[in-house]
Scaffold this motif. Structure first.
Motif, PDB file in Angstrom:
ATOM      1  N   LEU A  18      -3.512  -0.358  -4.386  1.00  0.00           N
ATOM      2  CA  LEU A  18      -2.807  -0.753  -5.607  1.00  0.00           C
ATOM      3  C   LEU A  18      -1.293  -0.737  -5.396  1.00  0.00           C
ATOM      4  CD1 LEU A  18      -5.003   1.121  -8.223  1.00  0.00           C
ATOM      5  CD2 LEU A  18      -4.924  -1.345  -7.809  1.00  0.00           C
ATOM      6  N   LEU A  19      -0.793   0.269  -4.662  1.00  0.00           N
ATOM      7  CA  LEU A  19       0.639   0.318  -4.345  1.00  0.00           C
ATOM      8  C   LEU A  19       1.061  -0.932  -3.578  1.00  0.00           C
ATOM      9  CD1 LEU A  19       1.583   3.935  -3.161  1.00  0.00           C
ATOM     10  CD2 LEU A  19       2.536   2.678  -5.104  1.00  0.00           C
ATOM     11  N   SER A  20       0.238  -1.335  -2.619  1.00  0.00           N
ATOM     12  CA  SER A  20       0.562  -2.501  -1.801  1.00  0.00           C
ATOM     13  C   SER A  20       0.551  -3.777  -2.623  1.00  0.00           C
ATOM     14  CB  SER A  20      -0.435  -2.625  -0.641  1.00  0.00           C
ATOM     15  OG  SER A  20      -0.335  -1.504   0.212  1.00  0.00           O
ATOM     16  N   ALA A  21      -0.453  -3.907  -3.471  1.00  0.00           N
ATOM     17  CA  ALA A  21      -0.539  -5.091  -4.319  1.00  0.00           C
ATOM     18  C   ALA A  21       0.652  -5.165  -5.272  1.00  0.00           C
ATOM     19  CB  ALA A  21      -1.848  -5.080  -5.102  1.00  0.00           C
ATOM     20  N   GLU A  22       0.994  -4.028  -5.876  1.00  0.00           N
ATOM     21  CA  GLU A  22       2.126  -3.992  -6.803  1.00  0.00           C
ATOM     22  C   GLU A  22       3.453  -4.184  -6.073  1.00  0.00           C
ATOM     23  OE1 GLU A  22       1.494  -0.169  -8.472  1.00  0.00           O
ATOM     24  OE2 GLU A  22      -0.243  -0.795  -9.655  1.00  0.00           O
ATOM     25  N   GLY A  23       3.483  -3.795  -4.792  1.00  0.00           N
ATOM     26  CA  GLY A  23       4.720  -3.876  -4.025  1.00  0.00           C
ATOM     27  C   GLY A  23       5.010  -5.230  -3.426  1.00  0.00           C
ATOM     28  N   GLY A  24       4.056  -6.158  -3.533  1.00  0.00           N
ATOM     29  CA  GLY A  24       4.317  -7.511  -3.052  1.00  0.00           C
ATOM     30  C   GLY A  24       3.590  -7.919  -1.789  1.00  0.00           C
ATOM     31  N   ALA A  25       2.590  -7.133  -1.346  1.00  0.00           N
ATOM     32  CA  ALA A  25       1.801  -7.529  -0.177  1.00  0.00           C
ATOM     33  C   ALA A  25       1.043  -8.822  -0.469  1.00  0.00           C
ATOM     34  CB  ALA A  25       0.822  -6.425   0.199  1.00  0.00           C
ATOM     35  N   ASP A  26       0.841  -9.622   0.571  1.00  0.00           N
ATOM     36  CA  ASP A  26       0.081 -10.863   0.439  1.00  0.00           C
ATOM     37  C   ASP A  26      -1.374 -10.689   0.845  1.00  0.00           C
ATOM     38  OD1 ASP A  26       2.334 -12.779  -0.194  1.00  0.00           O
ATOM     39  OD2 ASP A  26       3.052 -11.949   1.705  1.00  0.00           O
ATOM     40  N   PHE A  27      -1.634  -9.734   1.736  1.00  0.00           N
ATOM     41  CA  PHE A  27      -2.986  -9.396   2.171  1.00  0.00           C
ATOM     42  C   PHE A  27      -3.142  -7.881   2.072  1.00  0.00           C
ATOM     43  CE2 PHE A  27      -2.110 -13.315   4.458  1.00  0.00           C
ATOM     44  CZ  PHE A  27      -3.316 -14.001   4.469  1.00  0.00           C
ATOM     45  N   ILE A  28      -4.307  -7.425   1.627  1.00  0.00           N
ATOM     46  CA  ILE A  28      -4.635  -6.010   1.625  1.00  0.00           C
ATOM     47  C   ILE A  28      -5.661  -5.787   2.733  1.00  0.00           C
ATOM     48  CG2 ILE A  28      -5.485  -4.062   0.281  1.00  0.00           C
ATOM     49  CD1 ILE A  28      -2.920  -5.286  -0.839  1.00  0.00           C
ATOM     50  N   ASP A  29      -5.321  -4.937   3.683  1.00  0.00           N
ATOM     51  CA  ASP A  29      -6.151  -4.711   4.866  1.00  0.00           C
ATOM     52  C   ASP A  29      -6.689  -3.280   4.832  1.00  0.00           C
ATOM     53  OD1 ASP A  29      -7.182  -5.270   7.522  1.00  0.00           O
ATOM     54  OD2 ASP A  29      -5.577  -3.968   8.260  1.00  0.00           O
ATOM     55  N   LEU A  30      -8.007  -3.121   4.865  1.00  0.00           N
ATOM     56  CA  LEU A  30      -8.623  -1.815   4.719  1.00  0.00           C
ATOM     57  C   LEU A  30      -8.973  -1.232   6.090  1.00  0.00           C
ATOM     58  CD1 LEU A  30     -11.027  -2.670   1.734  1.00  0.00           C
ATOM     59  CD2 LEU A  30      -8.562  -2.225   1.724  1.00  0.00           C
ATOM     60  N   LYS A  31      -8.369  -0.084   6.386  1.00  0.00           N
ATOM     61  CA  LYS A  31      -8.645   0.576   7.666  1.00  0.00           C
ATOM     62  C   LYS A  31      -8.290   2.050   7.550  1.00  0.00           C
ATOM     63  CE  LYS A  31      -5.830  -1.489  10.601  1.00  0.00           C
ATOM     64  NZ  LYS A  31      -4.905  -1.781  11.718  1.00  0.00           N
ATOM     65  N   GLU A  32      -8.734   2.834   8.540  1.00  0.00           N
ATOM     66  CA  GLU A  32      -8.389   4.251   8.624  1.00  0.00           C
ATOM     67  C   GLU A  32      -7.501   4.456   9.843  1.00  0.00           C
ATOM     68  OE1 GLU A  32      -7.166   7.321   8.367  1.00  0.00           O
ATOM     69  OE2 GLU A  32      -8.652   7.342   6.757  1.00  0.00           O
TER      70      GLU A  32
END
Length: 227
Positions: A18-32
């Motif tokens: 959510l932080l990334s989306a609100e911060g202006g990211a174009d892609f959200i990438d899920l990893k550890e």
């Protein structure tokens, strides 16, 4: 026409997504990030993050890694692609390390019902015969990344001319091309010269090292620089 280089941010949980989306990211990438270059999150966590984003009407493309799996474990790779893809992510990222089995793995991945993005591990250089093979297959995008994040950024591991060839080769095949690998703000001028379709960041947007928490202000700052 020049298009803007898009920002991919790697996240490990719902709050970071959510932080990334609100911060202006174009892609959200899920990893550890604590589990290697392409460390995978539990399937339940991936599904939960996807549902959280979509439940808030956030329509950004979501990718997820399957974890670091050796090329000789083709059956395990295929099983993880299926499990991750079933979480309704838009792209499933699979690390491709130079090996005798890599070509067969690419062929098998290309037959998947999910949109797979091969990520070429570039620490020891890029195998352009393998990349050309991937370009002939039905992948929507290709990436270059590094495995050892302690060795410096992608630009410390791979010559600029080699990266330029990678970007040009993938783009000529009509696919999206991405670069990642411990990228930091000082790498932005070199990234702009190469002009990939997207660049992946984690280290540069964390409060400390890449295993620490994501910093929303840093995400916003980076998004503004790219925009």
């Amino acid at each position: 026409m020049t298009t803007r280089m898009r920002l991919l941010v790697s996240v490990r949980n719902e709050a970071e997504a959510l932080l990334s989306a609100e911060g202006g990211a174009d892609f959200i990438d899920l990893k550890e990030p604590r589990d290697g270059a392409l460390g995978g999150l539990p399937v339940a966590t991936i599904r939960s993050i996807v549902q959280a984003l979509r439940g808030r009407d956030i329509a950004l493309p979501i990718s997820a890694t399957i974890g670091d799996v050796a090329m000789h474990e083709a059956d395990l790779i295929a099983a993880r692609v299926e499990a991750v893809g079933a979480c309704e992510v838009d792209y499933v990222k699979v690390g491709i390390a130079p090996s005798l089995q890599a070509a067969a793995v690419l062929d098998r991945l290309a037959a998947s019902r999910h949109a797979v993005v091969p990520v070429f591990i570039a620490d020891a250089g890029l195998d352009f015969e393998l990349i050309a093979r991937a370009c002939r297959l039905g992948f929507p995008a290709l990436m270059a990344d590094t495995a050892d994040k302690r060795a410096g950024s992608l630009f410390a591991c791979v010559a600029a001319a080699e990266l330029q060839r990678f970007v040009a080769t993938v783009r000529e095949a009509g696919k999206l091309v991405g670069l990642a690998g411990a990228l930091r703000l000082p790498d932005l001028p070199a990234l702009r010269r190469l002009a990939p379709d997207f660049a992946g960041f984690r280290s540069a947007v964390c409060a400390g090292d890449r295993a620490s928490a994501l910093d929303g202000q840093k995400v916003r700052g980076l998004a503004e620089l790219l925009g």
